[in-house]
Design a protein around this motif. Structure first.
Motif, PDB file in Angstrom:
ATOM      1  N   SER A 189      -1.959   2.314  -2.063  1.00 37.19           N
ATOM      2  CA  SER A 189      -2.698   1.122  -1.658  1.00 37.19           C
ATOM      3  C   SER A 189      -2.274   0.689  -0.255  1.00 37.19           C
ATOM      4  CB  SER A 189      -2.415  -0.002  -2.665  1.00 37.19           C
ATOM      5  OG  SER A 189      -3.159  -1.134  -2.352  1.00 37.19           O
ATOM      6  N   HIS A 228      -8.438  -2.006  -0.578  1.00 36.40           N
ATOM      7  CA  HIS A 228      -8.574  -2.315   0.846  1.00 36.40           C
ATOM      8  C   HIS A 228      -9.839  -1.722   1.459  1.00 36.40           C
ATOM      9  CE1 HIS A 228      -4.290  -2.836  -0.147  1.00 36.40           C
ATOM     10  NE2 HIS A 228      -4.335  -3.827   0.731  1.00 36.40           N
ATOM     11  N   SER A 244     -13.386  -0.383   2.020  1.00 41.47           N
ATOM     12  CA  SER A 244     -14.608  -0.651   1.262  1.00 41.47           C
ATOM     13  C   SER A 244     -15.299   0.638   0.843  1.00 41.47           C
ATOM     14  CB  SER A 244     -15.556  -1.486   2.125  1.00 41.47           C
ATOM     15  OG  SER A 244     -16.786  -1.647   1.464  1.00 41.47           O
ATOM     16  N   HIS A 266      -5.712 -10.824  -1.672  1.00 42.91           N
ATOM     17  CA  HIS A 266      -5.366 -10.667  -3.097  1.00 42.91           C
ATOM     18  C   HIS A 266      -5.021 -12.042  -3.707  1.00 42.91           C
ATOM     19  CE1 HIS A 266      -5.480  -6.428  -2.129  1.00 42.91           C
ATOM     20  NE2 HIS A 266      -4.585  -6.626  -1.195  1.00 42.91           N
ATOM     21  N   GLY A 277      -2.691  -6.607  -5.593  1.00 40.38           N
ATOM     22  CA  GLY A 277      -2.568  -5.793  -4.385  1.00 40.38           C
ATOM     23  C   GLY A 277      -1.588  -4.661  -4.613  1.00 40.38           C
ATOM     24  N   ALA A 278      -1.006  -4.166  -3.526  1.00 42.85           N
ATOM     25  CA  ALA A 278      -0.098  -3.013  -3.635  1.00 42.85           C
ATOM     26  C   ALA A 278       1.228  -3.430  -4.253  1.00 42.85           C
ATOM     27  CB  ALA A 278       0.135  -2.431  -2.252  1.00 42.85           C
ATOM     28  N   GLU A 312       2.070  -7.345  -3.288  1.00 41.07           N
ATOM     29  CA  GLU A 312       1.430  -7.631  -2.000  1.00 41.07           C
ATOM     30  C   GLU A 312       0.913  -9.068  -1.949  1.00 41.07           C
ATOM     31  OE1 GLU A 312      -1.851  -5.079  -1.044  1.00 41.07           O
ATOM     32  OE2 GLU A 312      -2.094  -5.946   0.947  1.00 41.07           O
ATOM     33  N   HIS A 333      -2.646  -8.638   5.061  1.00 42.33           N
ATOM     34  CA  HIS A 333      -2.301  -7.648   4.038  1.00 42.33           C
ATOM     35  C   HIS A 333      -0.863  -7.207   4.271  1.00 42.33           C
ATOM     36  CE1 HIS A 333      -6.154  -6.815   2.000  1.00 42.33           C
ATOM     37  NE2 HIS A 333      -6.718  -7.131   3.150  1.00 42.33           N
ATOM     38  N   ALA A 334      -0.311  -6.450   3.341  1.00 44.07           N
ATOM     39  CA  ALA A 334       1.037  -5.882   3.488  1.00 44.07           C
ATOM     40  C   ALA A 334       1.051  -4.509   2.843  1.00 44.07           C
ATOM     41  CB  ALA A 334       2.069  -6.785   2.825  1.00 44.07           C
ATOM     42  N   THR A 335       1.868  -3.624   3.390  1.00 48.88           N
ATOM     43  CA  THR A 335       1.926  -2.260   2.868  1.00 48.88           C
ATOM     44  C   THR A 335       3.339  -1.716   2.999  1.00 48.88           C
ATOM     45  OG1 THR A 335       0.943  -0.049   3.048  1.00 48.88           O
ATOM     46  CG2 THR A 335       1.326  -1.210   5.097  1.00 48.88           C
ATOM     47  N   THR A 356       3.720   1.615   3.703  1.00 55.16           N
ATOM     48  CA  THR A 356       3.627   2.819   4.531  1.00 55.16           C
ATOM     49  C   THR A 356       3.427   2.429   5.995  1.00 55.16           C
ATOM     50  OG1 THR A 356       1.250   2.941   4.186  1.00 55.16           O
ATOM     51  CG2 THR A 356       2.616   4.186   2.675  1.00 55.16           C
ATOM     52  N   HIS A 407      -0.329  -3.205  11.501  1.00 54.47           N
ATOM     53  CA  HIS A 407      -1.606  -2.512  11.644  1.00 54.47           C
ATOM     54  C   HIS A 407      -2.676  -3.579  11.833  1.00 54.47           C
ATOM     55  CE1 HIS A 407       0.491   0.421   8.682  1.00 54.47           C
ATOM     56  NE2 HIS A 407       0.896   0.650   9.918  1.00 54.47           N
ATOM     57  N   VAL A 462     -12.816  -3.327   5.822  1.00 44.53           N
ATOM     58  CA  VAL A 462     -11.975  -3.923   4.784  1.00 44.53           C
ATOM     59  C   VAL A 462     -12.609  -5.251   4.384  1.00 44.53           C
ATOM     60  CG1 VAL A 462      -9.659  -4.768   4.242  1.00 44.53           C
ATOM     61  CG2 VAL A 462      -9.938  -2.869   5.821  1.00 44.53           C
ATOM     62  N   GLU A 487      -2.127  -6.119   8.917  1.00 46.98           N
ATOM     63  CA  GLU A 487      -1.374  -5.566   7.787  1.00 46.98           C
ATOM     64  C   GLU A 487       0.079  -5.417   8.203  1.00 46.98           C
ATOM     65  OE1 GLU A 487      -2.332  -2.226   4.516  1.00 46.98           O
ATOM     66  OE2 GLU A 487      -1.905  -1.412   6.495  1.00 46.98           O
TER      67      GLU A 487
END
Lengths: 209, 281
Positions: free
Chosen positions: A142, A183, A185, B63, B69-70, B78, B133-135, B137, B142, B197, B211
């Motif tokens: 994700s 995320h 679409s 979210h 979310g993640a 997330e 957002h947050a990730t 990776t 981003h 997105v 992100e």
């Protein structure tokens, strides 16, 4: 004084222990090799009479968020939708390899690929509809970048094999789905174009209106 | 005495009704579909709403509720990271003189649909919309702008909900670049992308997705979040200076480039229960 028969028994037991240890060690090595081989989810090539041809895979890299076109050899069926499906299966199998730069979980990913006329504007070219397996979507990492890279990788590779198709839409198990993994679409149609790209670098000049 | 009471009551009702009618603002009339007629002596039309409020920022911590979310390292979700980061960003933006609206200030019981978030943002007419957002990776931050094709033509009165962002996309690209320049100057790795997105494509304000990714510290690190928040706040202040100078500045200020006529996407989604704390133009 140890009797002779006891010495023979002792050394026989020692020999048996050594043999069992060697057997166990070899068994462990074989099990390790077998498990490592399971991670390589490259599908075994089915026997066919088609000759191999040069294909272009658009491979993603998470480290620098890039898509790079890579040439490879693969035997593909002639029928366009089967051809697209086989190519996408091959592409996504590359991401399940242990050394992949965009790691995805192994397993079935593409349910089916359909080619149809665009119902909104029949003159604008064909539309490819890619139906993904829900197991692939549920196990996809994700995040904006990994999801975007997966979609761009599929779009670029499809464009290389189906240059006359204008757009692509995505379904999951044959049904519309909002996002790939929360995320990117899946609700919109994407133009089938060359997606090999690098991220844009910010520049001071571009801040002025 | 008993005869005067109904009379007093009737007078009071008449007075209150007339007072209410006098305070009712004139209802804006839709523009006629025909060609514009030569102007005649008519009453002054009501002052149109501004294209956007130059001191207003719309934050959307993505979210929430059942949509977690993640799943990030250290058992973080997330939705919790985006909420914590939004609260830091709100403080940093307030310090720069911005008024901030957020889609959520806590974890709601039910999730907020992205269409509802976009409806709230479009209704507020902010200078910028930031979707957070947050990730786990990648590295740094981003920044994604919409992957729609920019439309330089004048926005019609009603625009498609699916491509509402296309008329504001040039400003969104400048906003993404502005945050990228600010992040580079503070040595935070930055990646600029074009992506679809939700609800980015449905927003009529200059909009980007930010992100948060790890950068020698996990995304849950409060010092790292604070550093990124201050960087984004500084970038938004610079964006305001470049794209929406204050009304008291020198020459007759040109109209803000976009959104040109504050178009209304159709179909309009249900209005969100977002509370606007009062925006200054």
């Amino acid at each position: 004084m140890i009797p002779r028969y006891q010495r023979i028994l002792f050394w026989s037991l020692i020999g048996g222990i050594a043999l069992m240890a060697a057997f166990l060690l070899r068994g462990c090595q074989q099990a390790h090799k077998r498990l490592t081989a399971l991670n390589d989810a490259t599908p075994i090539a089915a026997p066919n009479t088609a000759a191999t041809e040069e294909i272009t895979l658009y491979l993603a890299s998470d480290a620098d968020a890039t898509i790079t076109a890579t040439r490879s050899q693969l035997a593909l069926p002639q029928e366009p939708s089967l051809r697209a499906r086989a190519l996408l299966e091959h592409l996504l199998a590359q991401y399940a390899l242990p050394e992949s730069a965009h790691p995805l979980q192994s397993g079935p990913a593409i349910d089916d690929v359909f080619l149809m006329t665009n119902p909104d504007s029949p003159s604008s070219g064909k539309v490819a509809v890619v139906s993904l397996h829900s197991s692939f979507v549920n196990n996809h990492p994700s995040g904006v970048v990994p999801e975007l890279l997966t979609l761009n990788s599929i779009i670029g590779t499809l464009h290389s094999v189906l240059p006359d198709v204008a757009q692509v839409r995505f379904l999951v198990d044959g049904q519309p789905h909002d996002t790939l993994a929360g995320h990117a679409s899946l609700a919109r149609a994407y133009s089938l174009t060359d997606t090999s790209a690098r991220p844009i670098a910010p520049s001071e000049a571009a801040t002025q209106p | 005495m008993t005869q005067t009471r109904p009379l007093i009551l009737a007078i009071a009702i008449i007075l209150s009704t007339s007072t209410c009618l006098a305070q009712t603002p004139p209802t804006p009339q839709p523009a006629p579909a025909t060609a514009p007629q030569p102007q005649t002596a008519s009453p002054t039309p009501p002052k149109p709403l501004p294209a956007f409020y130059r001191n207003l920022i719309f934050l959307d911590p993505a979210h929430g509720g059942p949509d977690t979310g993640a799943h990030l390292p250290d058992n973080a979700l997330e939705k919790d990271v985006t909420l914590a980061f939004a609260q830091r960003l709100r403080s940093a933006l307030s310090a720069q003189g911005f008024t901030v609206i957020s889609t959520r200030d806590s974890d709601p019981v039910t999730g907020l649909p992205t269409d509802q978030r976009a409806g709230a943002a479009n209704h507020a007419r902010p200078l910028a919309c930031i979707v957070l957002h947050a990730t786990a990776t990648g590295s740094g931050i981003h920044i994604a702008s919409s992957s729609l094709t920019p439309d330089d033509s004048a926005a019609p009165r009603a625009i498609s909900w699916q491509t509402a962002q296309s008329f504001t996309l040039p400003m969104s690209l400048r906003l993404a670049n502005e945050i990228g320049v600010a992040a580079s100057s503070t040595r935070i790795p930055v990646t600029l992308l074009l992506a679809s997105v939700p609800p980015l494509d449905n927003l009529t304000c200059p909009a980007v997705v930010v992100e948060l990714a790890p950068n020698s510290a996990p995304v849950t690190d409060t010092a790292y979040q604070q550093r990124v928040a201050e960087t984004i706040a500084a970038a938004l202040a610079s964006f305001r200076t470049h794209n929406a100078p204050p009304p008291s500045s020198t020459q007759p200020a040109p109209p803000p480039p976009a959104p040109k006529s504050a178009p209304t996407p159709v179909p309009a989604p249900a209005t969100s229960p977002v509370q606007k704390p009062g925006a200054s133009q």
